[in-house]
Scaffold this motif. Structure first.
Motif, PDB file in Angstrom:
ATOM      1  N   PHE A  82      37.704  29.101  61.585  1.00  9.19           N
ATOM      2  CA  PHE A  82      37.732  30.558  61.449  1.00  9.19           C
ATOM      3  C   PHE A  82      36.749  30.958  60.359  1.00  9.19           C
ATOM      4  N   LYS A  83      35.785  31.794  60.702  1.00 11.64           N
ATOM      5  CA  LYS A  83      34.766  32.228  59.758  1.00 11.64           C
ATOM      6  C   LYS A  83      34.657  33.749  59.766  1.00 11.64           C
ATOM      7  N   VAL A  84      34.530  34.313  58.577  1.00  7.31           N
ATOM      8  CA  VAL A  84      34.272  35.744  58.417  1.00  7.31           C
ATOM      9  C   VAL A  84      32.771  35.913  58.210  1.00  7.31           C
ATOM     10  N   LEU A  85      32.136  36.655  59.087  1.00  9.38           N
ATOM     11  CA  LEU A  85      30.692  36.852  59.028  1.00  9.38           C
ATOM     12  C   LEU A  85      30.373  38.229  58.454  1.00  9.38           C
ATOM     13  N   GLY A  86      29.379  38.276  57.610  1.00 10.94           N
ATOM     14  CA  GLY A  86      28.961  39.551  57.042  1.00 10.94           C
ATOM     15  C   GLY A  86      27.475  39.542  56.740  1.00 10.94           C
ATOM     16  N   ARG A  87      26.910  40.720  56.599  1.00 13.07           N
ATOM     17  CA  ARG A  87      25.482  40.835  56.312  1.00 13.07           C
ATOM     18  C   ARG A  87      25.198  40.766  54.819  1.00 13.07           C
ATOM     19  N   SER A  88      26.225  40.887  53.996  1.00 13.16           N
ATOM     20  CA  SER A  88      26.046  40.763  52.549  1.00 13.16           C
ATOM     21  C   SER A  88      26.057  39.289  52.141  1.00 13.16           C
ATOM     22  N   PRO A  89      25.441  38.963  50.990  1.00 13.13           N
ATOM     23  CA  PRO A  89      25.502  37.586  50.498  1.00 13.13           C
ATOM     24  C   PRO A  89      26.942  37.114  50.351  1.00 13.13           C
ATOM     25  N   VAL A  90      27.140  35.826  50.518  1.00 13.40           N
ATOM     26  CA  VAL A  90      28.482  35.271  50.428  1.00 13.40           C
ATOM     27  C   VAL A  90      29.104  35.562  49.063  1.00 13.40           C
ATOM     28  N   ALA A  91      28.303  35.495  48.001  1.00 12.82           N
ATOM     29  CA  ALA A  91      28.832  35.749  46.662  1.00 12.82           C
ATOM     30  C   ALA A  91      29.441  37.150  46.570  1.00 12.82           C
ATOM     31  N   ARG A  92      28.809  38.118  47.222  1.00 16.85           N
ATOM     32  CA  ARG A  92      29.332  39.488  47.204  1.00 16.85           C
ATOM     33  C   ARG A  92      30.618  39.578  48.022  1.00 16.85           C
ATOM     34  N   GLN A  93      30.647  38.899  49.147  1.00 18.23           N
ATOM     35  CA  GLN A  93      31.849  38.899  49.969  1.00 18.23           C
ATOM     36  C   GLN A  93      33.008  38.227  49.233  1.00 18.23           C
ATOM     37  N   ARG A  94      32.724  37.109  48.602  1.00 12.55           N
ATOM     38  CA  ARG A  94      33.775  36.374  47.903  1.00 12.55           C
ATOM     39  C   ARG A  94      34.269  37.132  46.668  1.00 12.55           C
ATOM     40  N   ALA A  95      33.397  37.895  46.047  1.00  9.78           N
ATOM     41  CA  ALA A  95      33.824  38.687  44.892  1.00  9.78           C
ATOM     42  C   ALA A  95      34.883  39.696  45.304  1.00  9.78           C
ATOM     43  N   PHE A  96      34.681  40.312  46.458  1.00 12.26           N
ATOM     44  CA  PHE A  96      35.689  41.254  46.943  1.00 12.26           C
ATOM     45  C   PHE A  96      36.959  40.505  47.341  1.00 12.26           C
ATOM     46  N   ALA A  97      36.806  39.334  47.950  1.00  8.80           N
ATOM     47  CA  ALA A  97      37.974  38.535  48.324  1.00  8.80           C
ATOM     48  C   ALA A  97      38.807  38.184  47.096  1.00  8.80           C
ATOM     49  N   LEU A  98      38.138  37.838  46.001  1.00 11.90           N
ATOM     50  CA  LEU A  98      38.834  37.518  44.758  1.00 11.90           C
ATOM     51  C   LEU A  98      39.587  38.731  44.239  1.00 11.90           C
TER      52      LEU A  98
ATOM     53  N   TYR B 200      30.696  45.072  56.066  1.00 11.61           N
ATOM     54  CA  TYR B 200      30.433  44.995  54.630  1.00 11.61           C
ATOM     55  C   TYR B 200      28.975  44.608  54.436  1.00 11.61           C
ATOM     56  N   GLY B 201      28.107  45.396  55.035  1.00  6.14           N
ATOM     57  CA  GLY B 201      26.681  45.159  54.900  1.00  6.14           C
ATOM     58  C   GLY B 201      26.185  45.553  53.522  1.00  6.14           C
ATOM     59  N   PRO B 202      24.968  45.182  53.182  1.00  6.11           N
ATOM     60  CA  PRO B 202      24.424  45.450  51.842  1.00  6.11           C
ATOM     61  C   PRO B 202      24.305  46.937  51.522  1.00  6.11           C
ATOM     62  N   GLN B 203      24.289  47.787  52.543  1.00  6.12           N
ATOM     63  CA  GLN B 203      24.170  49.217  52.283  1.00  6.12           C
ATOM     64  C   GLN B 203      25.511  49.842  51.924  1.00  6.12           C
ATOM     65  N   ARG B 204      26.611  49.109  52.120  1.00  5.30           N
ATOM     66  CA  ARG B 204      27.938  49.649  51.850  1.00  5.30           C
ATOM     67  C   ARG B 204      28.343  49.314  50.417  1.00  5.30           C
ATOM     68  N   GLU B 205      28.799  50.328  49.700  1.00  3.46           N
ATOM     69  CA  GLU B 205      29.287  50.082  48.336  1.00  3.46           C
ATOM     70  C   GLU B 205      30.584  49.294  48.368  1.00  3.46           C
ATOM     71  N   ARG B 206      31.437  49.616  49.337  1.00  2.35           N
ATOM     72  CA  ARG B 206      32.713  48.921  49.503  1.00  2.35           C
ATOM     73  C   ARG B 206      32.889  48.619  50.998  1.00  2.35           C
ATOM     74  N   PRO B 207      33.651  47.605  51.337  1.00  2.00           N
ATOM     75  CA  PRO B 207      33.813  47.268  52.750  1.00  2.00           C
ATOM     76  C   PRO B 207      34.707  48.260  53.486  1.00  2.00           C
ATOM     77  N   CYS B 208      34.667  48.180  54.783  1.00  2.00           N
ATOM     78  CA  CYS B 208      35.483  49.035  55.641  1.00  2.00           C
ATOM     79  C   CYS B 208      36.971  48.814  55.356  1.00  2.00           C
ATOM     80  N   PRO B 209      37.745  49.873  55.127  1.00  2.00           N
ATOM     81  CA  PRO B 209      39.177  49.709  54.869  1.00  2.00           C
ATOM     82  C   PRO B 209      39.937  49.073  56.036  1.00  2.00           C
ATOM     83  N   MET B 210      39.542  49.406  57.265  1.00  2.00           N
ATOM     84  CA  MET B 210      40.232  48.827  58.421  1.00  2.00           C
ATOM     85  C   MET B 210      39.951  47.332  58.512  1.00  2.00           C
TER      86      MET B 210
END
Length: 232
Positions: free
Chosen positions: A123-139, A92-102
């Motif tokens: 347990f930590k989920v690491l991503g290249r996108s800002p945490v706010a963007r990752q958490r928005a998808f999690a929500l 789910y890097g910054p270049q991806r509009e949406r994260p990988c389905p798998m």
């Protein structure tokens, strides 16, 4: 060590027997149960062999991350109160509009167990996108128990072979262990794509995604060209 009874002997003690099952089904199901017992034992040996790995390589670089509070932290900080850190690098890097389905499918299953897992290890989920963007998808997905971290720069992803020269990402599952003042790699998912058996996607053992384990118990199995999607 306690001597194990033969799998066929244990399978013969099969409890659930349907009233109208045919003899052919009963015999085949009992034979399958014996194989399931053998596989269970093999997986137990596999886990024991994994735990007997000698000390892994020391992490020499000072990889930097941003946590959910926006603070810059190091790898050691991600352990919290634990001496073991399990990480999943998702696509789910910054270049991806949406994260990988798998990746999304896997993390959905992890979310259901994360509160329990974190009683034993970090347990930590690491991503290249800002945490706010990752958490928005999690929500959006209803994930409540996953902890997201942003990698600062791309050294971490590149060093672990998770980021290609053209920006393509790969998922990564890595377990770290504190060894005194050092951090060592305990286990890293390293199943090469070339190791895939004919007609199968590359996958590790044990397959830790609930989706595929459930489908493996159905008549149609995993299928040959079906993959999970973000929206149905």
């Amino acid at each position: 060590m306690t001597e194990l009874k033969p799998a066929k002997e244990l399978a013969a003690k099969r409890v659930t027997k349907f009233e109208n099952e045919s003899r052919a089904y009963a015999e085949a199901r009992t034979a399958l149960l014996a194989e399931e017992i053998e596989v269970r034992r093999h997986l137990t040996r596999l886990a024991e062999q994994r735990r007997r790995l000698p000390p892994g390589p020391v992490v020499l670089k000072d990889y930097r991350f941003k946590d959910e509070n926006g603070a810059e932290v190091g790898l050691a900080d991600l352990f919290g109160e634990h001496d073991t850190l399990v990480t999943y690098f998702w696509m789910y890097g910054p270049q991806r509009e949406r994260p990988c389905p798998m990746c999304t499918n896997f993390l959905g299953g992890v979310n259901g167990n994360a509160a329990d897992v974190k009683q034993r290890v970090a347990f930590k989920v690491l991503g290249r996108s800002p945490v706010a963007r990752q958490r928005a998808f999690a929500l959006e997905r209803g994930w409540r128990d996953l902890d997201f971290v942003q990698t600062i720069g791309d050294d971490y992803a590149r060093d672990l072979g998770l980021l290609g020269d053209r920006g393509g990402e790969n998922p990564g599952f890595t377990v770290y262990q504190k060894d005194g003042d050092e951090i060592r790699v305990f286990y890293n998912g390293e199943m090469p794509a070339e190791a895939a058996d004919p007609g199968q996607d590359p996958r590790g053992a044990v397959d830790i995604a609930p989706l595929w384990n459930i489908l493996d118990m159905t008549p149609g199995g995993r299928g040959t060209d079906w993959y999970p999607k973000l929206v149905y």
